[in-house]
Motif scaffolding. Structure first.
Motif, PDB file in Angstrom:
ATOM      1  N   ALA A 129       6.872 -12.694  15.064  1.00 17.21           N
ATOM      2  CA  ALA A 129       6.882 -11.261  14.750  1.00 17.21           C
ATOM      3  C   ALA A 129       7.877 -10.537  15.662  1.00 17.21           C
ATOM      4  O   ALA A 129       8.603  -9.625  15.222  1.00 17.21           O
ATOM      5  N   TYR A 130       7.917 -10.954  16.926  1.00 19.14           N
ATOM      6  CA  TYR A 130       8.879 -10.363  17.859  1.00 19.14           C
ATOM      7  C   TYR A 130      10.312 -10.685  17.428  1.00 19.14           C
ATOM      8  O   TYR A 130      11.191  -9.805  17.430  1.00 19.14           O
ATOM      9  N   GLN A 241      13.616 -12.801  29.699  1.00 19.31           N
ATOM     10  CA  GLN A 241      13.660 -11.642  28.809  1.00 19.31           C
ATOM     11  C   GLN A 241      12.372 -11.340  28.068  1.00 19.31           C
ATOM     12  O   GLN A 241      12.276 -10.303  27.404  1.00 19.31           O
ATOM     13  N   LEU A 242      11.340 -12.197  28.182  1.00 18.52           N
ATOM     14  CA  LEU A 242      10.116 -11.931  27.426  1.00 18.52           C
ATOM     15  C   LEU A 242       8.898 -12.364  28.229  1.00 18.52           C
ATOM     16  O   LEU A 242       8.800 -13.507  28.675  1.00 18.52           O
ATOM     17  N   PHE A 243       7.955 -11.421  28.406  1.00 16.00           N
ATOM     18  CA  PHE A 243       6.705 -11.675  29.117  1.00 16.00           C
ATOM     19  C   PHE A 243       5.566 -11.590  28.104  1.00 16.00           C
ATOM     20  O   PHE A 243       5.431 -10.592  27.390  1.00 16.00           O
ATOM     21  N   VAL A 244       4.760 -12.645  28.026  1.00 13.50           N
ATOM     22  CA  VAL A 244       3.643 -12.705  27.075  1.00 13.50           C
ATOM     23  C   VAL A 244       2.352 -12.782  27.879  1.00 13.50           C
ATOM     24  O   VAL A 244       2.232 -13.595  28.804  1.00 13.50           O
ATOM     25  N   SER A 267       7.732  -7.259  26.293  1.00 15.99           N
ATOM     26  CA  SER A 267       6.455  -7.932  26.497  1.00 15.99           C
ATOM     27  C   SER A 267       5.673  -7.961  25.192  1.00 15.99           C
ATOM     28  O   SER A 267       5.859  -7.106  24.320  1.00 15.99           O
ATOM     29  N   ILE A 268       4.822  -8.956  25.067  1.00 15.07           N
ATOM     30  CA  ILE A 268       3.949  -9.101  23.895  1.00 15.07           C
ATOM     31  C   ILE A 268       2.526  -9.295  24.399  1.00 15.07           C
ATOM     32  O   ILE A 268       2.258 -10.188  25.199  1.00 15.07           O
ATOM     33  N   GLN A 281       0.298  -8.124  19.403  1.00 16.32           N
ATOM     34  CA  GLN A 281       1.221  -6.986  19.293  1.00 16.32           C
ATOM     35  C   GLN A 281       2.402  -7.408  18.435  1.00 16.32           C
ATOM     36  O   GLN A 281       3.101  -8.353  18.770  1.00 16.32           O
ATOM     37  N   ASN A 282       2.618  -6.704  17.328  1.00 11.41           N
ATOM     38  CA  ASN A 282       3.710  -7.100  16.434  1.00 11.41           C
ATOM     39  C   ASN A 282       4.856  -6.100  16.403  1.00 11.41           C
ATOM     40  O   ASN A 282       5.827  -6.288  15.675  1.00 11.41           O
TER      41      ASN A 282
END
Length: 499
Positions: A129-130, A241-244, A267-268, A281-282
């Motif tokens: 989704a991200y 670049q991305l924190f989950v 972030s997600i 979270q989409n």
């Protein structure tokens, strides 16, 4: 752009298009799940005990199946643990997810061949989704770290058993395994601090692009990295670049975490549990989490103020309203039936259905009739810190302090600051004012001199870590309760701090 990043985009578009059907028809999607799971479980021990063959509507289901928590279903869970088949779901579970309950001791939650895909696809689809929304897929070509429990499994009743994060580790898609860190051997280390040292050794010189885990444990990872290198995270991992994350409200940790990183990253937020993967979270600009309505889980929602009544209202997805706190109850293809998971949610949107996790149904303070919940103390702290921007905290929890003297009782906030307020008195006063605004019962008790203004007890650095270590709950998926209606946690922390 690498092959994984390139191929993820058409897959993300396909999943997005497929999901539109249930997002746009939520009531029908839930009805289909309900009929499917009730029909499939008719011949199980639970299905026979509760007359599933005669259930044709939600009203029938409410009459036949009461809301229970883990203790309420323990007789069935015990049969499953003993290796008995066809108890809650046809056959035997693939796994038992071992989790520490705040009131139940260790719990063993079944994961079946039908429900395992919910856990795996939920996390996968959150990333897709991200990719679909942002067009960013480059992170899939770098190294990905999932701070999780040990993947080593034991057997109970002939069923493989372990922590959910460890079980999920066995189902990471093959195309991501070459990117995944830490190594299997390191993930198997039980002692969190030893494991963390090894994780740092394996990741410090790698091209880390995605980092995932519960925020306080990720912060501990960042702190050790920065102490070892003298650099912010952005300089150690320039392509990060991305924190989950998931499991706790991110807001109390956000400021310090991003200061440690040294730059903003996307972030997600996920809403996973041993009982199921519920939402993610989409959209980057929307903090609401998309509730998964077609993935083997049938949801019921009980207004929080009715939860402890003998026959509370049990609403289905088409009956909920935005802005109301509901206790979340699930029935699923894992064999959980009207099972109260203990979390409360609030809908931020009903087109589509999105939620935020607002607290725990058993985590509240009502020693004086105030019924303060987790969402309220977190918002009070968040708003107060916004007015004192130099303040940074590591962790906090709240407990009642009951006195026999009239007007001498108060809420004690046990706070571990990384940067303390210059004026603690002003900070305390603002925090109390914010809580009064959020909870009218608390306001009445303060204005009526039943309660004193709250008090902040500052704890030395490392107190929460040392307490969790003393309880065997350091790292992994363990979380500190935000508040409690007794002094057990507070006294334990004060004992560790020797205050």
């Amino acid at each position: 752009m690498g092959v994984k990043a390139l191929l993820s985009k058409p897959l993300a578009a396909y999943v997005h298009k497929k999901d539109r059907s249930w997002i746009e028809n939520p009531v029908e999607a839930q009805q289909a799940v309900f009929k499917s799971i009730v029909r499939k479980a008719q011949a199980t021990r639970f299905g026979r005990d509760h007359g599933f063959s005669a259930i044709s509507s939600h009203a029938d289901f409410v009459q036949a199946v009461p809301v229970r928590d883990y203790e309420g279903l323990s007789s069935y869970f015990n049969r499953v643990k003993q290796g008995e088949k066809d108890v809650l779901w046809p056959g035997k579970p693939l796994y038992l997810a071992k989790t520490s309950g705040t009131t139940s001791g260790t719990k063993y939650i079944p994961i079946t061949s039908d429900s395992i895909s919910n856990h795996i696809n939920g996390a996968r689809n959150a990333l897709l989704a991200y990719v679909h929304e942002t067009g960013n897929s480059a992170f899939l070509d770098g190294k990905l770290i999932f701070l999780s429990g040990s993947p080593e499994l034991e057997e109970i009743g002939g069923i493989k058993t372990g922590r959910l994060s460890g079980i999920a580790n066995h189902h990471v898609p093959g195309y991501l395994r070459t990117n995944q860190l830490p190594s299997y051997q390191t993930n198997c280390i039980e002692d969190w601090e030893t494991k963390l040292d090894q994780i740092i050794e394996e990741t410090i010189d790698q091209n880390m692009t995605l980092i995932s885990g519960i925020p306080p444990w990720v912060q501990m990872y960042f702190d050790k990295l920065m102490r070892q290198t003298g650099k912010p995270i952005k300089d150690i991992f320039p392509n990060f670049q991305l924190f989950v994350y998931g499991g706790v409200n991110f807001e109390p940790y956000r400021k310090k975490l991003f200061e440690s990183i040294g730059k903003e990253v996307d972030s997600i937020e996920l809403f996973p549990a041993s009982e199921g993967f519920f939402a993610y979270q989409n959209q980057q600009q929307d903090k609401g989490l998309l509730l998964l309505l077609n993935d083997g889980i049938f949801y019921e929602f009980i207004p929080v103020e009715e939860y402890f009544k003998e026959n509370p209202t049990r609403l289905t997805i088409g009956e909920v309203e935005p802005g109301v706190n509901y206790a979340l109850v699930i029935s699923s293809n894992a064999g959980l039936w009207s099972y109260s998971i203990g979390d409360t949610v609030k809908f931020t949107s009903i087109k589509p259905y999105k939620v935020v996790v607002s607290g725990r149904i058993k985590h509240f303070i009502s020693a004086f009739g105030e019924h303060v919940i987790g969402e309220e103390v977190e918002k009070a702290m968040q708003r107060t810190m916004a007015k004192f921007p130099t303040v940074e905290l590591i962790e906090f929890t709240v407990a009642p302090h009951v006195s026999q003297d009239k007007g001498a009782s108060f809420h004690e906030w046990l706070v571990e600051f990384s940067r303390e307020p210059q004026n603690l008195e002003a900070f305390t006063d603002e925090l109390d004012q914010q809580l009064q605004k959020l909870n009218s019962y608390y306001y009445d008790l303060i204005s009526g001199n039943i309660l004193q203004r709250l008090k902040i007890t500052g704890l030395p650095r490392g107190t929460f870590r040392d307490y969790m270590k003393s309880q065997g709950k350091l790292g992994g998926q363990n979380k500190v309760p935000r508040l409690s209606n007794d002094r057990k946690l507070a006294d334990g922390l004060l004992g560790v701090a020797k205050l």
